[in-house]
Scaffold this motif. Structure first.
Motif, PDB file in Angstrom:
ATOM      1  N   HIS A 190       0.803  -1.226   0.000  1.00  0.00           N
ATOM      2  CA  HIS A 190       0.000   0.000   0.000  1.00  0.00           C
ATOM      3  C   HIS A 190       0.836   1.275   0.000  1.00  0.00           C
ATOM      4  CE1 HIS A 190      -4.276  -1.135   0.101  1.00  0.00           C
ATOM      5  NE2 HIS A 190      -3.714  -2.306   0.200  1.00  0.00           N
ATOM      6  N   GLU A 191       2.144   1.150   0.178  1.00  0.00           N
ATOM      7  CA  GLU A 191       3.020   2.313  -0.011  1.00  0.00           C
ATOM      8  C   GLU A 191       2.949   2.786  -1.460  1.00  0.00           C
ATOM      9  OE1 GLU A 191       7.016   1.398   1.157  1.00  0.00           O
ATOM     10  OE2 GLU A 191       6.444   0.993   3.236  1.00  0.00           O
ATOM     11  N   LEU A 192       2.693   1.870  -2.373  1.00  0.00           N
ATOM     12  CA  LEU A 192       2.617   2.215  -3.797  1.00  0.00           C
ATOM     13  C   LEU A 192       1.464   3.166  -4.099  1.00  0.00           C
ATOM     14  CD1 LEU A 192       3.302  -1.253  -5.438  1.00  0.00           C
ATOM     15  CD2 LEU A 192       4.823   0.726  -5.389  1.00  0.00           C
ATOM     16  N   TYR A 193       0.394   3.097  -3.315  1.00  0.00           N
ATOM     17  CA  TYR A 193      -0.772   3.936  -3.587  1.00  0.00           C
ATOM     18  C   TYR A 193      -0.474   5.419  -3.407  1.00  0.00           C
ATOM     19  CZ  TYR A 193      -3.857  -0.049  -4.113  1.00  0.00           C
ATOM     20  OH  TYR A 193      -4.455  -1.186  -4.561  1.00  0.00           O
ATOM     21  N   GLY A 194       0.573   5.759  -2.713  1.00  0.00           N
ATOM     22  CA  GLY A 194       0.940   7.159  -2.528  1.00  0.00           C
ATOM     23  C   GLY A 194       1.860   7.696  -3.605  1.00  0.00           C
ATOM     24  N   THR A 195       2.288   6.839  -4.537  1.00  0.00           N
ATOM     25  CA  THR A 195       3.205   7.289  -5.581  1.00  0.00           C
ATOM     26  C   THR A 195       2.446   8.078  -6.650  1.00  0.00           C
ATOM     27  OG1 THR A 195       2.950   5.264  -6.885  1.00  0.00           O
ATOM     28  CG2 THR A 195       4.708   5.298  -5.204  1.00  0.00           C
ATOM     29  N   THR A 196       3.177   8.894  -7.373  1.00  0.00           N
ATOM     30  CA  THR A 196       2.567   9.735  -8.408  1.00  0.00           C
ATOM     31  C   THR A 196       1.857   8.917  -9.491  1.00  0.00           C
ATOM     32  OG1 THR A 196       4.163  11.496  -7.989  1.00  0.00           O
ATOM     33  CG2 THR A 196       3.047  11.524 -10.123  1.00  0.00           C
ATOM     34  N   PRO A 197       2.473   7.871 -10.059  1.00  0.00           N
ATOM     35  CA  PRO A 197       1.746   7.105 -11.087  1.00  0.00           C
ATOM     36  C   PRO A 197       0.444   6.494 -10.562  1.00  0.00           C
ATOM     37  CG  PRO A 197       4.069   6.507 -11.107  1.00  0.00           C
ATOM     38  CD  PRO A 197       3.848   7.374  -9.910  1.00  0.00           C
ATOM     39  N   MET A 198       0.453   6.002  -9.329  1.00  0.00           N
ATOM     40  CA  MET A 198      -0.764   5.400  -8.780  1.00  0.00           C
ATOM     41  C   MET A 198      -1.823   6.456  -8.499  1.00  0.00           C
ATOM     42  SD  MET A 198      -0.947   2.174  -8.745  1.00  0.00           S
ATOM     43  CE  MET A 198      -2.234   1.831  -7.570  1.00  0.00           C
ATOM     44  N   ARG A 199      -1.413   7.653  -8.146  1.00  0.00           N
ATOM     45  CA  ARG A 199      -2.396   8.720  -7.936  1.00  0.00           C
ATOM     46  C   ARG A 199      -3.086   9.076  -9.258  1.00  0.00           C
ATOM     47  NH1 ARG A 199      -2.702  11.186  -3.082  1.00  0.00           N
ATOM     48  NH2 ARG A 199      -1.115  10.611  -1.575  1.00  0.00           N
ATOM     49  N   PHE A 200      -2.321   9.124 -10.344  1.00  0.00           N
ATOM     50  CA  PHE A 200      -2.936   9.372 -11.650  1.00  0.00           C
ATOM     51  C   PHE A 200      -3.844   8.204 -12.044  1.00  0.00           C
ATOM     52  CE2 PHE A 200       0.411  12.584 -12.146  1.00  0.00           C
ATOM     53  CZ  PHE A 200      -0.348  13.626 -12.670  1.00  0.00           C
ATOM     54  N   GLY A 217     -15.362  14.152 -11.128  1.00  0.00           N
ATOM     55  CA  GLY A 217     -14.043  13.543 -11.285  1.00  0.00           C
ATOM     56  C   GLY A 217     -12.919  14.551 -11.194  1.00  0.00           C
ATOM     57  N   THR A 218     -13.125  15.704 -11.784  1.00  0.00           N
ATOM     58  CA  THR A 218     -12.100  16.752 -11.729  1.00  0.00           C
ATOM     59  C   THR A 218     -11.941  17.282 -10.310  1.00  0.00           C
ATOM     60  OG1 THR A 218     -12.567  17.339 -14.023  1.00  0.00           O
ATOM     61  CG2 THR A 218     -11.395  18.973 -12.688  1.00  0.00           C
ATOM     62  N   ALA A 219     -13.054  17.504  -9.630  1.00  0.00           N
ATOM     63  CA  ALA A 219     -12.985  17.987  -8.250  1.00  0.00           C
ATOM     64  C   ALA A 219     -12.258  16.990  -7.352  1.00  0.00           C
ATOM     65  CB  ALA A 219     -14.387  18.256  -7.719  1.00  0.00           C
ATOM     66  N   ALA A 220     -12.587  15.728  -7.481  1.00  0.00           N
ATOM     67  CA  ALA A 220     -11.929  14.707  -6.660  1.00  0.00           C
ATOM     68  C   ALA A 220     -10.473  14.515  -7.072  1.00  0.00           C
ATOM     69  CB  ALA A 220     -12.689  13.400  -6.759  1.00  0.00           C
ATOM     70  N   SER A 221     -10.183  14.652  -8.361  1.00  0.00           N
ATOM     71  CA  SER A 221      -8.805  14.493  -8.829  1.00  0.00           C
ATOM     72  C   SER A 221      -7.901  15.578  -8.260  1.00  0.00           C
ATOM     73  CB  SER A 221      -8.756  14.501 -10.352  1.00  0.00           C
ATOM     74  OG  SER A 221      -9.385  13.352 -10.862  1.00  0.00           O
ATOM     75  N   VAL A 222      -8.451  16.765  -8.073  1.00  0.00           N
ATOM     76  CA  VAL A 222      -7.667  17.851  -7.463  1.00  0.00           C
ATOM     77  C   VAL A 222      -7.219  17.418  -6.067  1.00  0.00           C
ATOM     78  CG1 VAL A 222      -7.849  20.177  -6.512  1.00  0.00           C
ATOM     79  CG2 VAL A 222      -8.686  19.707  -8.811  1.00  0.00           C
ATOM     80  N   VAL A 223      -8.122  16.789  -5.331  1.00  0.00           N
ATOM     81  CA  VAL A 223      -7.791  16.333  -3.975  1.00  0.00           C
ATOM     82  C   VAL A 223      -6.782  15.192  -4.030  1.00  0.00           C
ATOM     83  CG1 VAL A 223      -8.735  15.277  -1.884  1.00  0.00           C
ATOM     84  CG2 VAL A 223     -10.006  17.076  -3.060  1.00  0.00           C
ATOM     85  N   ILE A 224      -7.007  14.243  -4.940  1.00  0.00           N
ATOM     86  CA  ILE A 224      -6.109  13.082  -5.050  1.00  0.00           C
ATOM     87  C   ILE A 224      -4.712  13.516  -5.460  1.00  0.00           C
ATOM     88  CG2 ILE A 224      -5.653  10.975  -6.371  1.00  0.00           C
ATOM     89  CD1 ILE A 224      -8.728  10.580  -6.499  1.00  0.00           C
ATOM     90  N   LEU A 225      -4.608  14.463  -6.375  1.00  0.00           N
ATOM     91  CA  LEU A 225      -3.308  14.887  -6.915  1.00  0.00           C
ATOM     92  C   LEU A 225      -2.651  16.016  -6.142  1.00  0.00           C
ATOM     93  CD1 LEU A 225      -4.112  14.728 -10.720  1.00  0.00           C
ATOM     94  CD2 LEU A 225      -2.789  13.086  -9.374  1.00  0.00           C
ATOM     95  N   LYS A 226      -3.316  16.541  -5.129  1.00  0.00           N
ATOM     96  CA  LYS A 226      -2.770  17.657  -4.363  1.00  0.00           C
ATOM     97  C   LYS A 226      -1.365  17.366  -3.821  1.00  0.00           C
ATOM     98  CE  LYS A 226      -3.961  21.000  -0.855  1.00  0.00           C
ATOM     99  NZ  LYS A 226      -4.956  21.440   0.130  1.00  0.00           N
ATOM    100  N   PRO A 227      -1.103  16.174  -3.237  1.00  0.00           N
ATOM    101  CA  PRO A 227       0.265  15.907  -2.739  1.00  0.00           C
ATOM    102  C   PRO A 227       1.322  15.879  -3.860  1.00  0.00           C
ATOM    103  CG  PRO A 227      -1.299  14.370  -1.779  1.00  0.00           C
ATOM    104  CD  PRO A 227      -2.032  15.122  -2.853  1.00  0.00           C
ATOM    105  N   VAL A 228       0.900  15.567  -5.076  1.00  0.00           N
ATOM    106  CA  VAL A 228       1.853  15.501  -6.195  1.00  0.00           C
ATOM    107  C   VAL A 228       2.346  16.889  -6.547  1.00  0.00           C
ATOM    108  CG1 VAL A 228       2.101  14.933  -8.647  1.00  0.00           C
ATOM    109  CG2 VAL A 228       0.862  13.379  -7.129  1.00  0.00           C
ATOM    110  N   PHE A 229       1.450  17.853  -6.534  1.00  0.00           N
ATOM    111  CA  PHE A 229       1.787  19.205  -6.959  1.00  0.00           C
ATOM    112  C   PHE A 229       2.101  20.143  -5.813  1.00  0.00           C
ATOM    113  CE2 PHE A 229      -0.944  17.537 -10.402  1.00  0.00           C
ATOM    114  CZ  PHE A 229       0.034  17.547 -11.404  1.00  0.00           C
ATOM    115  N   ALA A 230       2.049  19.644  -4.568  1.00  0.00           N
ATOM    116  CA  ALA A 230       2.330  20.485  -3.409  1.00  0.00           C
ATOM    117  C   ALA A 230       3.821  20.605  -3.158  1.00  0.00           C
ATOM    118  CB  ALA A 230       1.655  19.916  -2.168  1.00  0.00           C
TER     119      ALA A 230
END
Length: 164
Positions: free
Chosen positions: A94-104, A151-164
């Motif tokens: 489950h560490e993989l779920y926090g990676t950038t490719p898995m977030r996308f 989907g876009t609204a939720a994707s912003v939340v999911i991808l927030k750590p990637v772009f932070a």
């Protein structure tokens, strides 16, 4: 990357390849199995497609998202079952779920789940209530619009750590 994480990535890649192959076959059947007026440059005609064409592509998208959701669900059940074997192994995968490719990937999965759900509700409504073709088309457009917005609204939340 551990051997267990590598196995998970391999399994996910195999499932994605299977979904892509299924989609290619389904699209080919939709294009080739149609009357001659629909063959040829089908990508160019999507913008000016008839109601029948739009419904056909909605069917293809619904089928593809259903297969993709099921494929991921099988893999997810297996990775969650790791907890029964070893909580440490579960955490390792489950560490993989926090990676950038898995977030996308999770964003794509979310769009698929949203479309499949909303289109499925639309199909149930069409089975229960007799509506005109124009209403069915508006319901499909509403399902797609809600999918994009949610989907876009939720994707912003999911991808927030990637772009932070």
């Amino acid at each position: 990357m551990s051997a267990l994480q590598l196995a998970f990535v391999f399994a996910l890649s195999a499932l994605l390849a299977g979904v892509v192959a299924f989609t290619a076959i389904t699209v080919r059947i939709a294009v080739v199995g149609r009357p001659t007026t629909a063959r040829g440059r089908w990508l160019e005609r999507i913008g000016r497609a008839s109601d029948r064409d739009v419904q056909r592509w909605a069917f293809v998208a619904h089928r593809t998202t259903g297969v993709a959701i099921f494929a991921f669900l099988v893999l997810h059940v297996l990775d969650v079952a790791l907890y029964a074997v070893s909580p440490a192994r579960f955490d390792e995968v489950h560490e993989l779920y926090g990676t950038t490719p898995m977030r996308f990937f999770e964003c794509l999965l979310l769009y698929g789940i949203l479309f499949h759900t909303l289109n499925g509700l639309r199909l149930v409504l069409l089975d229960v209530v007799e509506v005109s073709v124009a209403t069915a088309r508006r319901l499909l457009h509403a399902a797609v619009a809600l999918t994009v917005v949610a989907g876009t609204a939720a994707s912003v939340v999911i991808l927030k750590p990637v772009f932070a």
